[in-house]
Design an enzyme around this catalytic site. Structure first.
Site, PDB file in Angstrom:
ATOM      1  CE  LYS A  46     -41.548 -63.093  -0.285  1.00  0.00           C
ATOM      2  NZ  LYS A  46     -41.662 -61.215  -1.011  1.00  0.00           N
ATOM      3  CG  ASN A  78     -27.478 -62.641  -5.340  1.00  0.00           C
ATOM      4  OD1 ASN A  78     -28.545 -63.210  -6.523  1.00  0.00           O
ATOM      5  ND2 ASN A  78     -27.799 -63.639  -4.639  1.00  0.00           N
ATOM      6  CE1 TYR A 130     -41.678 -66.304  -1.634  1.00  0.00           C
ATOM      7  CE2 TYR A 130     -43.634 -67.390  -1.422  1.00  0.00           C
ATOM      8  CZ  TYR A 130     -43.242 -66.310  -2.363  1.00  0.00           C
ATOM      9  OH  TYR A 130     -43.145 -65.535  -3.015  1.00  0.00           O
ATOM     10  CB  SER A 175     -47.043 -63.812  -1.932  1.00  0.00           C
ATOM     11  OG  SER A 175     -47.476 -65.141  -2.742  1.00  0.00           O
TER      12      SER A 175
HETATM   13  P1  NAD Z   1     -37.290 -63.965  -9.689  1.00  0.00           P
HETATM   14  O1  NAD Z   1     -36.629 -64.483  -8.806  1.00  0.00           O
HETATM   15  O2  NAD Z   1     -37.621 -63.403 -11.160  1.00  0.00           O
HETATM   16  O3  NAD Z   1     -36.396 -62.003  -9.355  1.00  0.00           O
HETATM   17  C1  NAD Z   1     -35.818 -62.037  -7.633  1.00  0.00           C
HETATM   18  C2  NAD Z   1     -34.905 -61.701  -8.199  1.00  0.00           C
HETATM   19  O4  NAD Z   1     -33.622 -61.328  -6.823  1.00  0.00           O
HETATM   20  C3  NAD Z   1     -33.877 -62.670  -9.090  1.00  0.00           C
HETATM   21  O5  NAD Z   1     -33.226 -61.510  -9.879  1.00  0.00           O
HETATM   22  C4  NAD Z   1     -32.786 -63.528  -7.484  1.00  0.00           C
HETATM   23  O6  NAD Z   1     -31.142 -63.657  -8.779  1.00  0.00           O
HETATM   24  C5  NAD Z   1     -32.310 -61.795  -6.833  1.00  0.00           C
HETATM   25  N1  NAD Z   1     -31.790 -62.158  -5.216  1.00  0.00           N
HETATM   26  C6  NAD Z   1     -32.632 -63.254  -4.888  1.00  0.00           C
HETATM   27  N2  NAD Z   1     -31.749 -63.246  -4.032  1.00  0.00           N
HETATM   28  C7  NAD Z   1     -31.215 -62.424  -3.807  1.00  0.00           C
HETATM   29  C8  NAD Z   1     -29.944 -61.906  -3.046  1.00  0.00           C
HETATM   30  N3  NAD Z   1     -30.068 -61.990  -1.153  1.00  0.00           N
HETATM   31  N4  NAD Z   1     -29.442 -60.618  -2.959  1.00  0.00           N
HETATM   32  C9  NAD Z   1     -29.062 -60.364  -4.216  1.00  0.00           C
HETATM   33  N5  NAD Z   1     -30.198 -60.545  -4.956  1.00  0.00           N
HETATM   34  C10 NAD Z   1     -31.225 -61.401  -5.141  1.00  0.00           C
HETATM   35  O7  NAD Z   1     -38.621 -63.694  -8.951  1.00  0.00           O
HETATM   36  P2  NAD Z   1     -39.998 -62.440  -9.402  1.00  0.00           P
HETATM   37  O8  NAD Z   1     -41.072 -63.501  -9.686  1.00  0.00           O
HETATM   38  O9  NAD Z   1     -39.405 -60.933 -10.126  1.00  0.00           O
HETATM   39  O10 NAD Z   1     -40.759 -62.127  -7.734  1.00  0.00           O
HETATM   40  C11 NAD Z   1     -40.263 -60.705  -7.265  1.00  0.00           C
HETATM   41  C12 NAD Z   1     -40.433 -60.636  -5.616  1.00  0.00           C
HETATM   42  O11 NAD Z   1     -41.877 -60.904  -5.818  1.00  0.00           O
HETATM   43  C13 NAD Z   1     -40.070 -62.311  -4.458  1.00  0.00           C
HETATM   44  O12 NAD Z   1     -39.749 -61.327  -3.371  1.00  0.00           O
HETATM   45  C14 NAD Z   1     -41.188 -62.935  -4.727  1.00  0.00           C
HETATM   46  O13 NAD Z   1     -41.330 -63.694  -3.392  1.00  0.00           O
HETATM   47  C15 NAD Z   1     -42.229 -62.097  -4.880  1.00  0.00           C
HETATM   48  N6  NAD Z   1     -43.691 -62.800  -5.565  1.00  0.00           N
HETATM   49  C16 NAD Z   1     -44.133 -63.479  -6.715  1.00  0.00           C
HETATM   50  C17 NAD Z   1     -44.578 -63.988  -7.351  1.00  0.00           C
HETATM   51  C18 NAD Z   1     -44.492 -64.350  -8.624  1.00  0.00           C
HETATM   52  O14 NAD Z   1     -45.366 -65.577  -8.695  1.00  0.00           O
HETATM   53  N7  NAD Z   1     -43.766 -64.443  -9.491  1.00  0.00           N
HETATM   54  C19 NAD Z   1     -45.493 -64.210  -6.572  1.00  0.00           C
HETATM   55  C20 NAD Z   1     -46.163 -63.053  -6.031  1.00  0.00           C
HETATM   56  C21 NAD Z   1     -44.315 -62.513  -4.826  1.00  0.00           C
HETATM   57  C1  WQD Z   2     -52.515 -71.733 -11.102  1.00  0.00           C
HETATM   58  C2  WQD Z   2     -53.751 -73.224 -11.107  1.00  0.00           C
HETATM   59  C3  WQD Z   2     -52.768 -75.740 -10.111  1.00  0.00           C
HETATM   60  C4  WQD Z   2     -49.732 -76.296 -12.863  1.00  0.00           C
HETATM   61  C5  WQD Z   2     -48.251 -69.701  -6.461  1.00  0.00           C
HETATM   62  C6  WQD Z   2     -47.953 -69.721  -5.760  1.00  0.00           C
HETATM   63  C7  WQD Z   2     -48.432 -67.836  -4.906  1.00  0.00           C
HETATM   64  C8  WQD Z   2     -47.586 -66.898  -5.818  1.00  0.00           C
HETATM   65  C9  WQD Z   2     -47.642 -67.361  -7.517  1.00  0.00           C
HETATM   66  C10 WQD Z   2     -45.579 -66.395  -5.383  1.00  0.00           C
HETATM   67  C11 WQD Z   2     -53.136 -74.256  -9.754  1.00  0.00           C
HETATM   68  C12 WQD Z   2     -53.123 -75.460 -11.582  1.00  0.00           C
HETATM   69  C13 WQD Z   2     -50.565 -75.492 -11.895  1.00  0.00           C
HETATM   70  C14 WQD Z   2     -48.912 -77.330 -13.928  1.00  0.00           C
HETATM   71  C15 WQD Z   2     -52.063 -77.044 -12.931  1.00  0.00           C
HETATM   72  N1  WQD Z   2     -46.491 -66.512  -5.989  1.00  0.00           N
HETATM   73  N2  WQD Z   2     -51.720 -75.735 -12.066  1.00  0.00           N
HETATM   74  N3  WQD Z   2     -50.823 -77.476 -13.604  1.00  0.00           N
HETATM   75  O1  WQD Z   2     -50.526 -72.139  -6.656  1.00  0.00           O
HETATM   76  O2  WQD Z   2     -52.173 -70.290  -8.016  1.00  0.00           O
HETATM   77  O3  WQD Z   2     -49.630 -69.339  -6.323  1.00  0.00           O
HETATM   78  O4  WQD Z   2     -48.274 -68.622  -7.796  1.00  0.00           O
HETATM   79  O5  WQD Z   2     -45.761 -65.799  -4.292  1.00  0.00           O
HETATM   80  O6  WQD Z   2     -48.221 -67.533  -4.062  1.00  0.00           O
HETATM   81  O7  WQD Z   2     -48.700 -70.183  -4.346  1.00  0.00           O
HETATM   82  O8  WQD Z   2     -50.157 -70.764  -9.082  1.00  0.00           O
HETATM   83  O9  WQD Z   2     -49.622 -71.034 -11.076  1.00  0.00           O
HETATM   84  O10 WQD Z   2     -48.525 -73.255  -9.249  1.00  0.00           O
HETATM   85  O11 WQD Z   2     -51.178 -72.520 -10.250  1.00  0.00           O
HETATM   86  O12 WQD Z   2     -52.687 -77.727 -13.143  1.00  0.00           O
HETATM   87  O13 WQD Z   2     -48.340 -77.514 -13.937  1.00  0.00           O
HETATM   88  O14 WQD Z   2     -52.577 -74.024 -12.050  1.00  0.00           O
HETATM   89  O15 WQD Z   2     -53.553 -76.271  -9.902  1.00  0.00           O
HETATM   90  O16 WQD Z   2     -55.046 -74.524  -9.392  1.00  0.00           O
HETATM   91  P1  WQD Z   2     -51.045 -71.042  -7.258  1.00  0.00           P
HETATM   92  P2  WQD Z   2     -49.823 -71.788  -9.869  1.00  0.00           P
END
Ligand code: NAD
Ligand code: WQD
Length: 339
Positions: A153, A32, A149, A124
């Site tokens: 998950k 979206n 968040y 995650s």
């Molecule tokens: P992102 O935000 O770049 O991608 C998610 C996409 O989903 C976006 O393009 C957004 O527009 C779309 N979206 C959100 N809600 C929607 C809806 N209701 N309908 C249709 N589209 C929708 O995020 P990402 O980093 O690519 O993450 C992808 C997945 O991986 C997520 O589920 C996130 O929770 C998980 N994840 C991400 C990370 C990270 O650090 N990037 C870490 C662990 C898990």
């Molecule tokens: C990494 C390290 C900070 C920013 C998060 C979510 C995890 C997953 C990945 C979605 C830490 C340090 C960070 C800054 C810093 N996402 N830091 N200065 O917190 O390990 O993980 O993203 O699912 O669930 O919790 O990632 O990149 O925020 O931090 O010093 O400006 O960098 O303290 O040690 P994190 P991060």
């Protein structure tokens, strides 16, 4: 073969879409555009000379989904990325997060269960909560994820496990990503952070390009060698490949139900100061930084045990932290030229 990729124009979804198209798999992307841009399609096309089918659709909309699945009755697997992903935003807007991430998941999952379509779920490392010991393996207890968040998950995982328990044919793979970083080596696709990024690498590259005066290093008194936190930074290309291996794995398991939970990380941790040093070495750029107080909720050390995914699928990383940081910098320079 046709695969539905929800959130397919997002950061991780777009990299997976590229790998799928390169394998001649037909990809149906729904997004979206809540956290992505339509021009990601151009980037995908520049890399692959192909385009996925694309539908601008909110997965909370059941009626739209119904007609999507009617129109595409040949979907063979679903990779579900679509979700909101900001920890801090989720603390301010919990209902928005539960609504988007849980309702969206339930809507898609209904079709998966009803039509017997294998399901890959983006989880995650946040589900491990306040971890005390690394490497973290999949048997490690999941703990309070500390944010709405993270709760979405973990609840998502539970819903999938319940579907598995109730079925004799439901197949799902739950991938617990550690810290995804970097971009496609071409520089045509990468992450578009919305607002000010909270993650280390996009904040770091934005600082070096001049968008912030300095990077704040959160805490220097942790019980690690240099006092800064240690994390497991996984290159987005390796992470994307883990989804391809998951598809292959699911397909090879004909007629059996499955629920596999797998960590996706490198198995190696780096401290914040090490990341800065390596970034400076591989890019030749200086990172202005200041050590500030610790960030609430950060655990000192978190890195993955990746034996399970290797044993099950033969997946292992190809890219190094150096590669990830170089590609993240390359992408930041590309973005600055564009916007
Ligand atoms: P992102 O935000 O770049 O991608 C998610 C996409 O989903 C976006 O393009 C957004 O527009 C779309 N979206 C959100 N809600 C929607 C809806 N209701 N309908 C249709 N589209 C929708 O995020 P990402 O980093 O690519 O993450 C992808 C997945 O991986 C997520 O589920 C996130 O929770 C998980 N994840 C991400 C990370 C990270 O650090 N990037 C870490 C662990 C898990
Ligand atoms: C990494 C390290 C900070 C920013 C998060 C979510 C995890 C997953 C990945 C979605 C830490 C340090 C960070 C800054 C810093 N996402 N830091 N200065 O917190 O390990 O993980 O993203 O699912 O669930 O919790 O990632 O990149 O925020 O931090 O010093 O400006 O960098 O303290 O040690 P994190 P991060």
């Amino acid at each position: 073969m046709k695969i539905l990729v929800t959130g397919g124009l997002g950061y991780i979804g777009s990299h997976v879409t590229v790998l799928l198209l390169e394998q001649n798999i037909e990809v149906l992307c729904v997004d979206n555009l809540d956290n992505s841009r339509l021009e990601v399609l151009d980037g995908i096309n520049k890399i692959t000379s192909k385009s996925p089918l694309f539908k601008n659709l909110d997965i909370k909309d059941k009626v739209e989904l119904e007609s999507l699945f009617k129109e595409h009755d040949d979907i063979q697997a679903i990779i579900h990325f679509a979700a909101h992903k900001s920890l801090t935003e989720s603390l301010e807007k919990p209902l928005n997060y539960y609504n988007n991430n849980i309702v969206g998941l339930l809507n898609i999952l209904n079709f998966s269960v009803e039509k017997d379509i294998p399901f890959i779920y983006s989880s995650s490392c946040t589900v491990y909560g306040d971890v005390k010991v690394s490497p973290i393996n999949e048997e490690n207890a999941t703990n309070d994820p500390k944010s709405p968040y993270g709760n979405t998950k973990l609840i998502g995982e539970q819903i999938l496990k319940d579907c598995f328990n109730a079925s004799d044919k439901f197949k799902t793979i739950i991938l617990r990503y550690f810290n995804p970083i970097g971009a496609h080596p071409s520089g045509y696709i990468g992450e578009y952070p919305l607002g000010t990024p909270q993650n280390l690498i996009p904040y770091l590259t934005q600082t070096v390009i001049g968008k912030h005066p300095f990077l704040r290093v959160f805490g220097s008194d942790y019980e690690t060698e240099d006092g800064t936190c240690i994390r497991d930074y996984i290159h987005v290309m390796d992470l994307a490949k883990a989804h391809i291996e998951s598809i292959n794995y699911l397909i090879s398991f004909k007629n059996k139900k499955m629920c596999e939970i797998l960590n996706v990380g490198t198995g190696k941790g780096y401290s914040v100061l090490e990341v800065i040093k390596i970034f400076e070495k591989v890019t030749g750029e200086k990172v202005p930084f200041k050590v500030v107080g610790p960030r609430e909720g950060d655990v000192p050390i978190a890195f993955a045990d990746v034996k399970k995914i290797y044993t099950k699928m033969g997946w292992k990383t190809k890219f190094t932290l150096e590669d990830g940081l170089k590609s993240a910098w390359n992408w930041e320079k590309h973005l600055v030229k564009k916007f």
